[in-house]
Every structure is written in structure tokens, then in C-alpha cells.
Design a protein around this motif. Structure first.
Motif, mmCIF file in Angstrom:
data_model
loop_
_atom_site.group_PDB
_atom_site.id
_atom_site.type_symbol
_atom_site.label_atom_id
_atom_site.label_comp_id
_atom_site.label_asym_id
_atom_site.label_seq_id
_atom_site.Cartn_x
_atom_site.Cartn_y
_atom_site.Cartn_z
ATOM 1 N N GLU A 281 -1.127 -9.785 1.159
ATOM 2 C CA GLU A 281 -0.456 -10.390 0.013
ATOM 3 C C GLU A 281 -1.101 -11.745 -0.263
ATOM 4 O O GLU A 281 -1.196 -12.589 0.622
ATOM 5 C CB GLU A 281 1.040 -10.555 0.307
ATOM 6 C CG GLU A 281 1.796 -11.408 -0.686
ATOM 7 C CD GLU A 281 1.683 -10.854 -2.094
ATOM 8 O OE1 GLU A 281 1.151 -11.604 -2.946
ATOM 9 O OE2 GLU A 281 2.095 -9.711 -2.336
ATOM 10 N N SER A 289 7.020 -12.469 -2.335
ATOM 11 C CA SER A 289 5.670 -12.245 -1.792
ATOM 12 C C SER A 289 5.646 -10.988 -0.940
ATOM 13 O O SER A 289 5.536 -11.033 0.287
ATOM 14 C CB SER A 289 5.203 -13.461 -0.982
ATOM 15 O OG SER A 289 5.143 -14.606 -1.781
ATOM 16 N N TRP A 290 5.760 -9.860 -1.579
ATOM 17 C CA TRP A 290 5.674 -8.588 -0.881
ATOM 18 C C TRP A 290 5.182 -7.526 -1.857
ATOM 19 O O TRP A 290 5.318 -7.645 -3.061
ATOM 20 C CB TRP A 290 7.037 -8.181 -0.300
ATOM 21 C CG TRP A 290 8.116 -8.049 -1.350
ATOM 22 C CD1 TRP A 290 8.935 -9.033 -1.809
ATOM 23 C CD2 TRP A 290 8.447 -6.872 -2.095
ATOM 24 N NE1 TRP A 290 9.765 -8.558 -2.783
ATOM 25 C CE2 TRP A 290 9.503 -7.231 -2.979
ATOM 26 C CE3 TRP A 290 7.979 -5.560 -2.101
ATOM 27 C CZ2 TRP A 290 10.058 -6.325 -3.859
ATOM 28 C CZ3 TRP A 290 8.547 -4.653 -2.972
ATOM 29 C CH2 TRP A 290 9.581 -5.032 -3.832
ATOM 30 N N ASN A 307 3.993 -1.707 3.476
ATOM 31 C CA ASN A 307 4.575 -3.014 3.159
ATOM 32 C C ASN A 307 3.539 -4.094 3.466
ATOM 33 O O ASN A 307 3.241 -4.365 4.630
ATOM 34 C CB ASN A 307 5.844 -3.232 3.978
ATOM 35 C CG ASN A 307 6.581 -4.497 3.563
ATOM 36 O OD1 ASN A 307 6.195 -5.184 2.616
ATOM 37 N ND2 ASN A 307 7.639 -4.827 4.285
ATOM 38 N N THR A 309 2.280 -7.927 3.456
ATOM 39 C CA THR A 309 2.813 -9.284 3.472
ATOM 40 C C THR A 309 1.674 -10.284 3.541
ATOM 41 O O THR A 309 0.496 -9.923 3.591
ATOM 42 C CB THR A 309 3.739 -9.478 4.681
ATOM 43 O OG1 THR A 309 2.948 -9.421 5.890
ATOM 44 C CG2 THR A 309 4.815 -8.395 4.731
#
Length: 512
Positions: A281, A289-290, A307, A309
Motif C-alpha cells: 500500500e 490505507s488498505w 489484504n 497494507t
């Protein structure tokens, strides 16, 4: 079935940055082939290859602007050699990145680089064909990740049916890797042959010291938007420990749209591959922020609900089937506030290993080579494998555990002695060393229970005939004439079905 290996090739178009204090790891080997004094490139110190290779000839290329690492090479003219090997002392069980670099430069007076094979351990690694790159003013490199099955690792070149000139090489780099790197692959069964290693979205090429394992990362850009990353990653958080610089930029797309890339750019042969994809990210840490999305490769789910990050994440595919063009698609979750993103990737072709020669046989053959003053020039590397590149005069069986079954060096003018360790070749059926200049005593061979023929005639052996030869159950020929043997011929050698020849020459007596 032979494997077609495709590589993305590094273009040495600019000098490395000059940094202080050259360095290499204690188990790293960096060789500048054909060089006489060595050289330093950035923080990497390359040694001349003369202590690792006695065959071939060396030359310098007088091309203006050529990088020093490409300005010398070694080429191999010895037609009688089945392979030309560099052998490195390593630690059994450790894994290594091996890189071979080639720049033709017209060293042989021609315009077309020769085509030849390269071998890692006992496995034919790939065909070296640098014609297209040389025509475009490029050098070429090949990489493989391999585990050391013993205390030595050989990197060899060999002629094939398409070799019209002489195999050559510019540089060899062998770098030890940490245990965690590429640890989902069984390196007892496969080597990993590099296809591509890319940092997405920028123009920089990354190598040592940014990558502590001397890996090279090429840049990859397409028509997708590029974003700079605002967050640093810790390479130690990843199994493969990619360099932090590989995350400085990423390829992305707009909110709600899938991100599609064709990577690697070229088509791949039908095979199985190891794939590693790296994501981060890029925005400053916040509740927004994901990113969550699915990753597909050629329409098949590679990873679901990934996911991503600010700390970064990596996903791996260990034996992924690929053929032709590779399309990677990242499909966002419906509520994701931004589009998918990808930072870097690696892909290797799984190269099935050809097996290994029985370790005790390897040690025994290496010991035999040391006791011979002038063994055949290709007695280096794996004595049996690949089978078409076994040592001159050596025949091995084709089984799960490859064993030496015959040594035939009749009339090779070899001098030296026959060591006791010959008794460790317990699968040996034929030992034919007649017509040489071997001296000393004939060693005990009571463990060679598979031995059928023993030819040591026309040498300079002295002393007595070992009594234990009479205990070999299927021995049918012993030729010992024209040596300097004395004493009594063992009783057990006078038996039906055994052809024994001890004269002329010698000072032997028959049993009473």
C-alpha cells in the motif's frame, strides 16, 4: 524431454556506482573469466578464474566503452573434453544463486556467437544462445537457484550438436542465499531457473548492495499508471527478502477497475513455475490505507482476498503451470476505495534435477583423479552426469542412485598410483588401465564384489598380487603382464572360468 529455457537478459549499459570497500561473502565466488589480476565493480570484487580453470584460452576484447567485466573471456578449444567445469567448495545443504554472464565480442573472428550447453552439478541447465542479444549490442546472463548436494558445486560448459566454434564465458557469480529464500521449493528435486525478476513502475535496475544476495531486478513498465510509495518496507519481513528499493514504485489503476499486466513480457514454454508477487500500500497510514483484491494468473485464482497494507505482503505459487503469454489480473473488492496495486515479481522455471552420482563414488573418483598425475582433461565436476557428459573413460549406470560401473583408460599414458579408495567403487564391473605408466602396489580390492575384469597390464606396478583378489566372486579376467610384480600368485586365482595373464614380465612364482 529437453526443456526450453527463456530468460530476460540484463544489458550492461552503464557502469556500476562506485562505492567504498569492496566486499564478498566468505561463501561467495565472483570470477572474471580470462582476467589475470581481477577487478572491482562497485562493492563487488571479482577474482581471476585461473585458480578454478586450467583448460581453455583467454583473450581480451578491444571494444571501446566496454565494461571491464565484459572485456575478458575464456574460451575452450579442447575438442576431446566432454565438459569444461568450474568447481567451487561449498557447504552441503546450503542454497546458492549462480549467475553466468556472456559477451561474445567476436573473439573467434566471426560474427555469430557459438551455441553450447551449460550444466549445473549433474543437470543440463540450459542452452546458451546469445546471438540475438549480441546483434543488439547486449550481453546475456543466466541464473539458477540450486542446493549443494555435497561439499562442491560445479558449473560446466559443454559442446552440443550446434556448437560451431568454441564455448566461452565472461563471468561466473555464486552467491550463498539465506535458508528462507525460495523455501517452498524442494531443491532436492528441482533447481529454479530464472525467467524474470522485476521492479514494477520505475526505470531503475536494482542489484547489490541494495539486494544483499546479489540478485538483479530489471524494471517493468506498461501503460498502467505508476505511483510512488510513501512507506518503507523491511525486507526481513518477507521469506525471499526482496530489496526495499523494489517497493519504491508500483503499478496501479483507478478505483473499481481490475489491474491487468502481461508479465513476463514474452511467451513461456509449457512447464511448471515458481511465482512470487510483491505488493505494498503506497499511501500514508490511515484507516483508508488498505486494499483487498483477488489475484488471478491466466484466469485462474492465484490468491483470494489479498489484504495489502503499508507493511507490504508477498504471495507465492510453487508449481504453477504456465504456457505462452502470462496475464496477471487483480480484481478489487467492490468497497475498495482505490484500485489494486503491485510492486514487484519474480518467476522461475522448475528444472527437474537429473539426480546425483552416489556420493561415495564421487569422492572415490575425485581421489583417483588426484592420484593420477595426468588424468583426462575433463575429469572435473560430476563424474557421471549428465550421462552424455560423463568423464572420459567412465561409464555409469542409469538408475535412481547413479553408480560408476566401468573405468576404461587403456593406453592414455597416465602416470601415478592406484589409491586404496578404489575399493569404494563397489558397483564397478570393469577396471581397464592397461598401457599406462602407473606404479606402486596394487591396492586391496576385496570390496569390489561386482568386478568382472581387471586389466592392469603394461604398467609399472610392483610388489605382490593382493590375496583378496581371489575372493571376488564373479571376476573372470585378470591381466597383469609386463609389470614389476614379485612374490607368489595367490592360490585362489587358479580356478576354472578365470582368465589370468601374468607373463611376460614380472617375477612371480606359482603356488607349490
Amino acid at each position: 524431454m529437453s526443456l526450453v529455457i527463456i530468460f530476460l537478459l540484463w544489458f550492461f549499459s552503464s557502469p556500476f556506482f562506485a562505492l567504498s570497500q569492496p566486499t564478498t561473502s566468505p561463501q561467495d565466488f565472483l570470477l572474471s573469466c580470462g582476467d589475470t589480476v581481477g577487478l572491482t565493480t562497485g562493492r563487488l570484487k571479482f577474482l581471476p578464474d585461473k585458480d578454478f580453470q586450467s583448460l581453455g584460452n583467454t583473450t581480451s576484447l578491444k571494444q571501446p566503452g566496454l565494461l571491464p567485466i565484459l572485456s575478458t573471456l575464456r574460451f575452450f578449444t579442447e575438442l576431446q573434453a566432454r565438459k569444461y567445469c568450474y568447481v567451487f567448495n561449498v557447504t552441503q545443504g546450503d542454497k546458492y544463486l549462480v549467475r553466468t554472464t556472456y559477451y561474445y565480442g567476436g573473439f573467434d573472428g566471426g560474427t555469430q556467437p557459438p551455441v553450447f550447453d551449460q550444466i549445473i552439478g549433474g543437470t543440463k541447465w540450459s542452452i546458451v544462445d546469445t546471438a540475438e542479444d549480441f546483434a543488439n549490442g547486449l550481453s546475456s546472463y543466466y541464473e539458477v537457484v540450486v542446493a549443494a548436494v555435497g561439499n562442491s558445486l560445479s558449473v560446466c560448459l559443454a559442446r552440443n550438436n550446434n556448437t560451431t566454434s568454441h564455448p566461452f564465458i565472461s563471468a561466473i557469480e555464486l552467491s550463498k542465499l539465506d535458508d528462507s529464500l525460495y523455501n517452498t521449493t524442494d531443491l532436492n528435486k528441482f533447481a529454479l531457473s530464472s525467467i524474470a525478476r522485476s521492479s514494477f513502475g520505475d526505470d531503475a535496475r536494482i542489484s547489490f548492495p541494495d539486494d544483499l544476495f546479489n540478485r538483479k531486478w530489471n524494471s517493468f513498465k506498461d501503460l498502467n499508471p505508476v505511483e510512488e510509495n510513501k512507506n518503507k518496507v523491511n525486507p526481513e519481513d518477507f521469506w525471499n527478502k526482496p530489496p526495499a528499493k523494489a517497493f519504491l514504485s508500483s503499478i496501479t489503476t483507478t478505483k473499481g477497475k481490475p489491474l491487468q499486466i502481461q508479465w513476463p513480457p514474452g511467451p513461456l514454454p509449457n512447464s511448471r513455475y515458481y511465482i512470487a508477487l510483491y505488493f505494498q500500500e503506497n499511501r500514508a497510514p490511515s484507516p483508508e490505507s488498505w486494499r483487498v483484491f483477488n489475484v488471478s494468473v491466466n484466469g485462474n485464482i492465484f490468491f483470494q482476498d489479498l489484504n495489502v497494507t503499508t507493511n507490504g505482503v508477498a504471495v507465492y505459487g510453487n508449481e504453477w503451470p504456465l504456457s505462452g503469454q502470462t496475464n496477471i489480473t487483480m480484481t478489487p473488492r467492490n468497497d475498495m476505495p482505490v484500485g489494486p496495486i503491485i510492486s514487484a515479481g519474480e518467476i522461475f522455471q522448475l528444472l527437474p534435477l537429473a539426480g546425483t552420482t552416489f556420493p561415495r563414488d564421487v569422492v572415490a573418483m575425485e581421489e583417483l583423479a588426484k592420484h593420477f598425475k595426468n588424468p583426462p582433461i575433463d575429469w572435473n565436476g560430476d563424474p557421471c552426469l549428465p550421462w552424455e557428459n560423463s568423464w572420459t573413460g567412465v561409464t555409469c549406470n542409469k538408475s535412481k542412485h547413479t553408480r560408476v560401473v566401468s573405468i576404461d583408460l587403456k593406453g592414455f599414458e597416465i602416470s601415478g598410483t592406484l589409491p586404496e579408495s578404489i575399493g569404494n567403487l563397489t558397483a564397478l564391473k570393469h577396471l581397464r588401465l592397461g598401457g599406462n605408466k602407473l606404479w606402486g602396489q596394487i591396492p586391496e580390492m576385496k570390496t569390489l564384489t561386482a568386478l568382472e575384469t581387471l586389466h592392469l597390464e603394461n604398467n609399472q606396478f610392483e610388489g605382490w598380487i593382493p590375496q583378496t583378489l581371489s575372493q571376488l566372486p564373479i571376476l573372470r579376467e585378470i591381466f597383469l603382464q609386463n609389470n614389476n610384480l614379485d612374490g607368489q600368485i595367490p592360490d585362489g586365482l587358479w580356478k576354472p572360468g578365470l582368465n589370468i595373464q601374468v607373463s611376460p614380465g614380472n617375477r612371480l612364482t606359482q603356488p607349490a
